[in-house]
Design a protein around this motif. Structure first.
Motif, mmCIF file in Angstrom:
data_model
loop_
_atom_site.group_PDB
_atom_site.id
_atom_site.type_symbol
_atom_site.label_atom_id
_atom_site.label_comp_id
_atom_site.label_asym_id
_atom_site.label_seq_id
_atom_site.Cartn_x
_atom_site.Cartn_y
_atom_site.Cartn_z
ATOM 1 N N UNK A 261 0.991 -1.298 0.055
ATOM 2 C CA UNK A 261 -0.411 -0.535 0.292
ATOM 3 C C UNK A 261 0.920 1.343 0.008
ATOM 4 N N UNK A 262 2.449 1.241 -0.688
ATOM 5 C CA UNK A 262 3.293 2.443 -0.142
ATOM 6 C C UNK A 262 3.522 2.959 -2.191
ATOM 7 N N UNK A 263 3.258 4.827 -2.433
ATOM 8 C CA UNK A 263 3.740 4.683 -3.229
ATOM 9 C C UNK A 263 4.421 5.870 -2.797
ATOM 10 N N UNK B 123 4.633 7.216 0.159
ATOM 11 C CA UNK B 123 3.043 7.513 0.350
ATOM 12 C C UNK B 123 1.629 6.846 0.521
ATOM 13 N N UNK B 124 1.230 6.359 1.501
ATOM 14 C CA UNK B 124 -0.328 5.329 1.398
ATOM 15 C C UNK B 124 -1.239 6.355 1.006
ATOM 16 N N UNK B 125 -2.023 5.478 0.529
ATOM 17 C CA UNK B 125 -3.705 5.873 0.300
ATOM 18 C C UNK B 125 -4.040 7.259 1.307
ATOM 19 N N UNK B 126 -4.286 8.414 0.619
ATOM 20 C CA UNK B 126 -5.484 9.619 1.559
ATOM 21 C C UNK B 126 -3.580 10.041 1.576
ATOM 22 N N UNK B 127 -2.706 9.851 1.814
ATOM 23 C CA UNK B 127 -1.677 11.073 2.239
ATOM 24 C C UNK B 127 -0.892 11.650 1.149
ATOM 25 N N UNK B 128 -0.838 12.826 1.351
ATOM 26 C CA UNK B 128 -0.853 13.767 0.706
ATOM 27 C C UNK B 128 1.047 14.481 0.512
#
Length: 98
Positions: free
Chosen positions: A44-46, A66-71
């Motif tokens: 789940x990390x990008x 980042x994980x989903x929803x993080x900016x």
């Protein structure tokens, strides 16, 4: 394919990028473009890397995992020339959607 949202003074837009690709993104009123490089890391990390154009060259400004929803946020004048994103120096957020 990786989904991102860009939020700035004009609102929010969704963009998609091929995993591992580097794409250029620019909006009306910006002094130049932002180059984005995205890479999926699994679990789940990008990884997102942001480059700015300066004197015809790309310069790494910021990167994060980042994980989903993080900016990841660019806020002039911290590493970004004043007025790069318009006269109000509003921050630009790159939000991970995938």
């Amino acid at each position: 394919m990786v989904s991102l949202r860009i939020a700035d003074a004009r609102g929010e837009m969704e963009i998609r990028a091929e995993e591992g690709a580097t794409i250029r993104w620019v909006r009306p009123g910006w002094a130049g473009g932002v180059w984005l490089r995205v890479q999926r890391l699994g679990r789940g990390k990008t990884r997102l890397q942001l480059f700015l154009e300066a004197a015809g060259e790309k310069r790494l400004v910021k990167e994060a995992v980042l994980r989903k929803g993080e900016a990841l946020e660019l806020r002039p004048p911290e590493g970004v020339p004043p007025d790069y994103f318009g006269p109000r120096n509003a921050p630009v957020r790159f939000i991970c959607d995938a």
